[in-house]
Write an enzyme that holds these catalytic residues in place. Sequence first.
Site, PDB file in Angstrom:
ATOM      1  N   GLU A   1      -2.059  25.336  45.771  1.00 50.41           N
ATOM      2  CA  GLU A   1      -1.506  24.773  44.728  1.00 50.41           C
ATOM      3  C   GLU A   1      -0.120  23.641  44.925  1.00 50.41           C
ATOM      4  OE1 GLU A   1      -0.957  28.201  42.144  1.00 50.41           O
ATOM      5  OE2 GLU A   1       0.325  27.064  40.764  1.00 50.41           O
TER       6      GLU A   1
ATOM      7  N   GLU B   1      -1.549  20.520  45.416  1.00 47.18           N
ATOM      8  CA  GLU B   1      -2.197  20.047  44.132  1.00 47.18           C
ATOM      9  C   GLU B   1      -1.043  19.458  42.941  1.00 47.18           C
ATOM     10  OE1 GLU B   1      -3.949  23.468  41.675  1.00 47.18           O
ATOM     11  OE2 GLU B   1      -4.534  22.037  40.156  1.00 47.18           O
TER      12      GLU B   1
ATOM     13  N   CYS C   1      -1.495  32.249  38.848  1.00 46.26           N
ATOM     14  CA  CYS C   1      -2.001  33.494  39.992  1.00 46.26           C
ATOM     15  C   CYS C   1      -1.910  34.614  38.793  1.00 46.26           C
ATOM     16  CB  CYS C   1      -0.697  33.781  40.670  1.00 46.26           C
ATOM     17  SG  CYS C   1      -0.307  32.477  41.532  1.00 46.26           S
TER      18      CYS C   1
ATOM     19  N   SER D   1      -3.167  25.027  37.015  1.00 40.60           N
ATOM     20  CA  SER D   1      -3.599  24.770  38.255  1.00 40.60           C
ATOM     21  C   SER D   1      -4.978  25.368  38.410  1.00 40.60           C
ATOM     22  CB  SER D   1      -2.499  25.495  39.253  1.00 40.60           C
ATOM     23  OG  SER D   1      -3.089  25.467  40.483  1.00 40.60           O
TER      24      SER D   1
ATOM     25  N   LYS E   1      -6.338  42.359  36.938  1.00 41.26           N
ATOM     26  CA  LYS E   1      -7.276  41.781  38.320  1.00 41.26           C
ATOM     27  C   LYS E   1      -8.532  42.496  38.387  1.00 41.26           C
ATOM     28  CE  LYS E   1      -4.302  39.194  40.543  1.00 41.26           C
ATOM     29  NZ  LYS E   1      -4.503  37.908  40.802  1.00 41.26           N
TER      30      LYS E   1
ATOM     31  N   GLU F   1     -10.323  40.085  36.376  1.00 42.01           N
ATOM     32  CA  GLU F   1     -10.446  38.653  37.022  1.00 42.01           C
ATOM     33  C   GLU F   1     -11.722  38.714  37.972  1.00 42.01           C
ATOM     34  OE1 GLU F   1      -7.293  35.849  38.900  1.00 42.01           O
ATOM     35  OE2 GLU F   1      -8.024  37.569  40.109  1.00 42.01           O
TER      36      GLU F   1
ATOM     37  N   GLU G   1     -17.561  33.177  37.132  1.00 45.33           N
ATOM     38  CA  GLU G   1     -17.701  32.052  38.186  1.00 45.33           C
ATOM     39  C   GLU G   1     -17.067  32.579  39.467  1.00 45.33           C
ATOM     40  OE1 GLU G   1     -15.770  32.546  35.535  1.00 45.33           O
ATOM     41  OE2 GLU G   1     -13.703  32.048  36.112  1.00 45.33           O
TER      42      GLU G   1
ATOM     43  N   CYS H   1       4.727  41.118  38.994  1.00 46.46           N
ATOM     44  CA  CYS H   1       3.657  42.002  39.255  1.00 46.46           C
ATOM     45  C   CYS H   1       4.369  43.187  39.832  1.00 46.46           C
ATOM     46  CB  CYS H   1       3.048  41.424  40.665  1.00 46.46           C
ATOM     47  SG  CYS H   1       2.083  39.817  40.441  1.00 46.46           S
TER      48      CYS H   1
END
Lengths: 241, 119, 445
Positions: free
Chosen positions: C156, C159, C190, C210, C250, C253, C258, C419
Amino acid sequence: MDKVLKFSVTEKIFHNVNAVSWYVLAITGIIVYFNLAGSETKNFLMQIHIWAGVVFTFNFLAFIFLAPHRFYILMKNLLEWDKDTFAWFKNLGGYPRRFFKINIGPEEVAPQGKFNAGQKLTYLFFIFMIIALIVTGWFLYFAKHSMGKGLFLMFFYLHVWGSIITTLIATFGHIPLSIANKEDLLAMWRIGPGTVSLKWAKHHNPKWFQNDVIMRPLQNCRDQYGKHNCKGSVPIFRNEK
Amino acid sequence: MSEKLPFQYEEKPASLLISRRTFLKITGVLTSVLAIGAYTVTDFVKKRNKYIKMRQKGLYKDDLRCQRNNLPASHLNPTVEKFYRDFAEHPLSETAHHLLHTHHYYVRGKLNMKGERHG
Amino acid sequence: MGVQKIATFSPSEKTFTGGGTFLPGEVKGIIRINPNKCVGCDTCRHHCPAGAIKGSLGVTHHIEEDLCLSCGQCLVNCPFGAIEQMSFLDEVLSRLKDPDYTVVAIIAPAVRVALAEEFGAPPGTLTVHRMHAAFKKAGFRIYENNLAADQTIMEEGYEFIAKVKYWLLGDKTPELEKFAEHPLPHFTSCCPAWIRYAELYWPDILPHISGAKSPQQMAGATVKTWVALRLWNIDPRKIYTVGIMPCTAKIYEASRPEFKSAFYWLKEKGHLPEDTPPFPDVDAVLTTRDAAELFRCLNINPLNVSPEKETDITEVYTGGATIFGNSGGVTEAALRTAYCVLSGQEPSSWNIEAVRGHTTGVRTAKLAIPLKPLGGKKANFHICVVNGVKNHLEPILEDVVIGKSPFHFIEVMNCPGGCINGGGQPVNPMGTSWIDPLLPLPLKA
């Protein structure tokens, strides 16, 4: 007939609005908390609960801020405890003997002030609960998500169970006893002056009648120009019993 | 001549019933009850985010521990270096593109027509 | 003081069917309200960043699955413990017993400061080596999510540097061409709840986010490729990766369709037989509470195990990675690396206090970083750290949409504090996630 003014207009308004809104709040609250109705009804009752809470709150605040002298006199009557006040507990004002034929303590009731010891205790609790319910109620409405779970739970259970206990005391103590004491009940609820008879006051509230009550000034308070002027009128203190 | 009022007796005026001493006593009792309550409430409210701060402090403590071990920033991690040396070559490389990047963000509102749009 | 008990339930067949705003295979309904316990106090509705909770004061509330981000903030803040979480603990326990499988724990940073709470320690008690030892005792192998966080920063961070080169320094070389579609400001990726929030409510923002995966997904993909083939020499099909996360989103996620990149990469490179069914990068996710429950099932107390002396190569992580769990941590870690890369030197102090979120809703900072390609000329970077989506994010996104945002880098954490206060963390019975004023009128307390 000689009459004594026991409850002033402000006290009567405060008490009666408070009593009515209390039961509206209690009934709506109990139905919502104990899930005695469907969602639609509960939603509607909760709206009533909140608006009744607004009335309840402003009624109390209005009493304190518009008639602070009456509030202070009330608090003085509730907070002053003397030997005779404690003596009341020996026979609980003679009520067990009168209603249930339970003979405890002496037959004579110790002379009481404007409120007897039981009333003092109960009313102090009521006033504490009124303040606590107003504070917790508004916190639960506006700050439920922001004050922390621990405080929320304390406030929530104080609001729920405190009000239920107070409602039980009012329903099974305060109301039946007030019905038994008819002149006080009428003085409080009559549309008109909050007066009791001289005999009643002398019998139930001898110390109050002796110490705190005066005969109304007999002179006309108006001066020769027709204006209010009570400066010249001297209060007449009652000394004889 | 007396006014026509339905009572002859009434309480003394407040100025006579409430002496300075009584006034202070009552005010004192009320203030102390309210102050104790207010103190308890503010104390609870002040501590409401305490657990968040304590956990954050714990992680910053771990950060300082890593800094003492000469591992303050990601590019200094020997395993990451090994990962790129042995396997992924460099950041944003072909392998990294396949394994470490995503190419799928969905416009989920188009998946679903039920429910209102928020915000 | 202890922690509040949160009830869990197992996934049902309906969980994976998709529909609504969910693609087939995605876990839905992770958070649900137990109607028998809900008194309708309305607290959760005020904490929901997505407006997914329906119900008025006094009435039993329910969650609209299609609007829900699965962030679990309602669960953390329900005073009555009436909100429940879907748990994959049974599946993980059965895999642990299966000798064919290597079960890999991907342990998130925030777990190490909260796991001990479930066993009676105060909040913030740091357990690193004890926690590693406990997971090994339970039969896991460990790939630190913090290590994956270091990978995330590399990907990241580079990037972001590429975006800066393309958009700010005007470097339009062909290899940077693909960043033409990804303008600044750069949003972090994230937080899965934030990603879903953007996908549901702010699709215009998506190009800004991102493209780097979250650390959990990087860890899963890395374990099933590099670690399996080069370090441990085991069959990737026999690896079962478990994210140990402070987060309920999560779970969702990991189930996104994908995220099967290890499978496709291995297949392309010929490491898998033709008939292998696709497998996800991360097979299951346990929340911190689930992990504590797992230890209780196996009679392990992480506070009493003797800490590990040696650190495996897959357990090495840096300070920058471990602060990912705090609000502002991703930004700070990215800045540490970006500073070194852009200026070619180390900063005087690694601690960048200006971007630490703590309990502030929005932190903004302006940092001057000397740029080596420009001969040490300083460039100002405007940084924004959003500490909790609720109440804080919308004005910033509005600025981005109309193109008036002054920021270059925006970190978004769905949960206030980061978190460490996620929906999967042990629930403190006293506190609240609310970091804004106590009353609707700004009254300080």
